[in-house]
Design a protein around this motif. Sequence first.
Motif, mmCIF file in Angstrom:
data_model
loop_
_atom_site.group_PDB
_atom_site.id
_atom_site.type_symbol
_atom_site.label_atom_id
_atom_site.label_comp_id
_atom_site.label_asym_id
_atom_site.label_seq_id
_atom_site.Cartn_x
_atom_site.Cartn_y
_atom_site.Cartn_z
ATOM 1 N N GLY A 170 0.813 -1.208 0.000
ATOM 2 C CA GLY A 170 0.000 0.000 0.000
ATOM 3 C C GLY A 170 0.848 1.259 0.000
ATOM 4 N N GLY A 171 2.049 1.170 0.523
ATOM 5 C CA GLY A 171 2.944 2.325 0.542
ATOM 6 C C GLY A 171 3.359 2.751 -0.848
ATOM 7 N N LEU A 172 3.547 1.764 -1.738
ATOM 8 C CA LEU A 172 3.907 2.082 -3.119
ATOM 9 C C LEU A 172 2.743 2.745 -3.835
ATOM 10 N N GLU A 173 1.554 2.192 -3.684
ATOM 11 C CA GLU A 173 0.372 2.778 -4.327
ATOM 12 C C GLU A 173 0.131 4.200 -3.829
ATOM 13 N N GLN A 174 0.270 4.414 -2.513
ATOM 14 C CA GLN A 174 0.045 5.741 -1.953
ATOM 15 C C GLN A 174 1.096 6.735 -2.443
ATOM 16 N N ALA A 175 2.333 6.270 -2.595
ATOM 17 C CA ALA A 175 3.401 7.151 -3.082
ATOM 18 C C ALA A 175 3.103 7.616 -4.504
ATOM 19 N N VAL A 176 2.589 6.716 -5.332
ATOM 20 C CA VAL A 176 2.245 7.080 -6.712
ATOM 21 C C VAL A 176 1.081 8.074 -6.717
ATOM 22 N N LYS A 177 0.062 7.820 -5.901
ATOM 23 C CA LYS A 177 -1.062 8.749 -5.810
ATOM 24 C C LYS A 177 -0.591 10.142 -5.411
ATOM 25 N N THR A 178 0.269 10.196 -4.399
ATOM 26 C CA THR A 178 0.795 11.479 -3.929
ATOM 27 C C THR A 178 1.600 12.169 -5.026
ATOM 28 N N ALA A 179 2.417 11.396 -5.729
ATOM 29 C CA ALA A 179 3.246 11.962 -6.796
ATOM 30 C C ALA A 179 2.394 12.507 -7.934
ATOM 31 N N LEU A 180 1.337 11.791 -8.289
ATOM 32 C CA LEU A 180 0.443 12.262 -9.355
ATOM 33 C C LEU A 180 -0.217 13.579 -8.952
ATOM 34 N N ILE A 181 -0.643 13.669 -7.712
ATOM 35 C CA ILE A 181 -1.264 14.912 -7.219
ATOM 36 C C ILE A 181 -0.251 16.047 -7.198
ATOM 37 N N ASN A 182 0.937 15.765 -6.658
ATOM 38 C CA ASN A 182 1.955 16.816 -6.518
ATOM 39 C C ASN A 182 2.501 17.287 -7.865
ATOM 40 N N SER A 183 2.507 16.397 -8.857
ATOM 41 C CA SER A 183 3.020 16.784 -10.176
ATOM 42 C C SER A 183 2.040 17.659 -10.946
ATOM 43 N N LYS A 184 0.770 17.666 -10.475
ATOM 44 C CA LYS A 184 -0.282 18.479 -11.109
ATOM 45 C C LYS A 184 -0.483 18.129 -12.585
ATOM 46 N N LYS A 185 -0.306 16.835 -12.887
ATOM 47 C CA LYS A 185 -0.506 16.380 -14.261
ATOM 48 C C LYS A 185 -1.678 15.406 -14.324
ATOM 49 N N MET A 186 -2.487 15.542 -15.362
ATOM 50 C CA MET A 186 -3.613 14.639 -15.572
ATOM 51 C C MET A 186 -3.140 13.483 -16.441
ATOM 52 N N ILE A 187 -2.713 12.404 -15.812
ATOM 53 C CA ILE A 187 -2.186 11.249 -16.517
ATOM 54 C C ILE A 187 -3.097 10.054 -16.244
ATOM 55 N N PRO A 188 -3.574 9.368 -17.279
ATOM 56 C CA PRO A 188 -4.371 8.166 -17.039
ATOM 57 C C PRO A 188 -3.555 7.162 -16.227
ATOM 58 N N TRP A 189 -4.173 6.605 -15.177
ATOM 59 C CA TRP A 189 -3.430 5.656 -14.355
ATOM 60 C C TRP A 189 -4.348 4.560 -13.834
ATOM 61 N N GLN A 190 -3.740 3.439 -13.497
ATOM 62 C CA GLN A 190 -4.494 2.304 -12.976
ATOM 63 C C GLN A 190 -3.626 1.532 -11.995
ATOM 64 N N VAL A 191 -4.292 0.763 -11.125
ATOM 65 C CA VAL A 191 -3.598 -0.089 -10.168
ATOM 66 C C VAL A 191 -3.997 -1.536 -10.444
ATOM 67 N N VAL A 192 -3.009 -2.408 -10.565
ATOM 68 C CA VAL A 192 -3.249 -3.837 -10.722
ATOM 69 C C VAL A 192 -2.682 -4.530 -9.487
ATOM 70 N N THR A 193 -3.532 -5.309 -8.808
ATOM 71 C CA THR A 193 -3.133 -5.972 -7.571
ATOM 72 C C THR A 193 -3.054 -7.478 -7.778
ATOM 73 N N PHE A 194 -1.964 -8.087 -7.327
ATOM 74 C CA PHE A 194 -1.749 -9.515 -7.473
ATOM 75 C C PHE A 194 -1.886 -10.216 -6.123
ATOM 76 N N THR A 195 -2.453 -11.420 -6.153
ATOM 77 C CA THR A 195 -2.515 -12.235 -4.944
ATOM 78 C C THR A 195 -1.185 -12.948 -4.766
ATOM 79 N N THR A 196 -0.954 -13.485 -3.573
ATOM 80 C CA THR A 196 0.314 -14.141 -3.299
ATOM 81 C C THR A 196 0.463 -15.461 -4.051
#
Length: 203
Positions: A170-196
């Motif tokens: 979750g730390g990686l996903e949150q870091a990307v979310k924060t970076a997208l907000i801070n960069s002020k860029k509208m970039i299409p993005w998605q999250v893919v989650t894998f099971t163990t």
Amino acid sequence: MIRKIIEINEEKCNGCGLCAEACHEGAIEMVDGKARLMRDDYCDGLGDCLPVCPANAISFVERKAAAYDADAVKKHQEEKTDGQLRQWPVQIRLAPVTAPYFEDAKLLIAADCTAYAYANFHKDFMRGKITLVGCPKLDAVDYAEKLTEILTHNHFQSVTVARMEVPCCGGLEQAVKTALINSKKMIPWQVVTFTTDGKILDV
């Protein structure tokens, strides 16, 4: 022969590349920032690409087209199973803030474990993308600042986050979310989650 096949409206296409990722046959590729049907005989006419297009740029038409060639598609897919790493370094901490390979690229930001959990990670996720990897638990660092710099100083077509279902990812996903907000860029993005056990988690 006359058959049903997809048609891509390049004026509507926003260059996100999601259709190319959804096309398992490899019929669609990104050319000069736009999706393009490269070979009629690779298109099976089933339209897996249609529902993922956010710009409604893809539709079905009936026209003269080469018949779908399953053997050619299979050969093409086999050729695409080679390693898909396109740049070095790949670790987020070591990656430069700017680099020629970043410009107009589709960016994959992946947790270290994903490539080991999902057998076809190179073919299904790294193909056609610039890949950055990291583990917030092992690195014990917030990647948000570095990723903000990378997103701010380069133009990306899209961002895909690949993470495991475990909480530390979750730390990686949150870091990307924060970076997208801070960069002020509208970039299409998605999250893919894998099971163990190596499956893609439906969310």
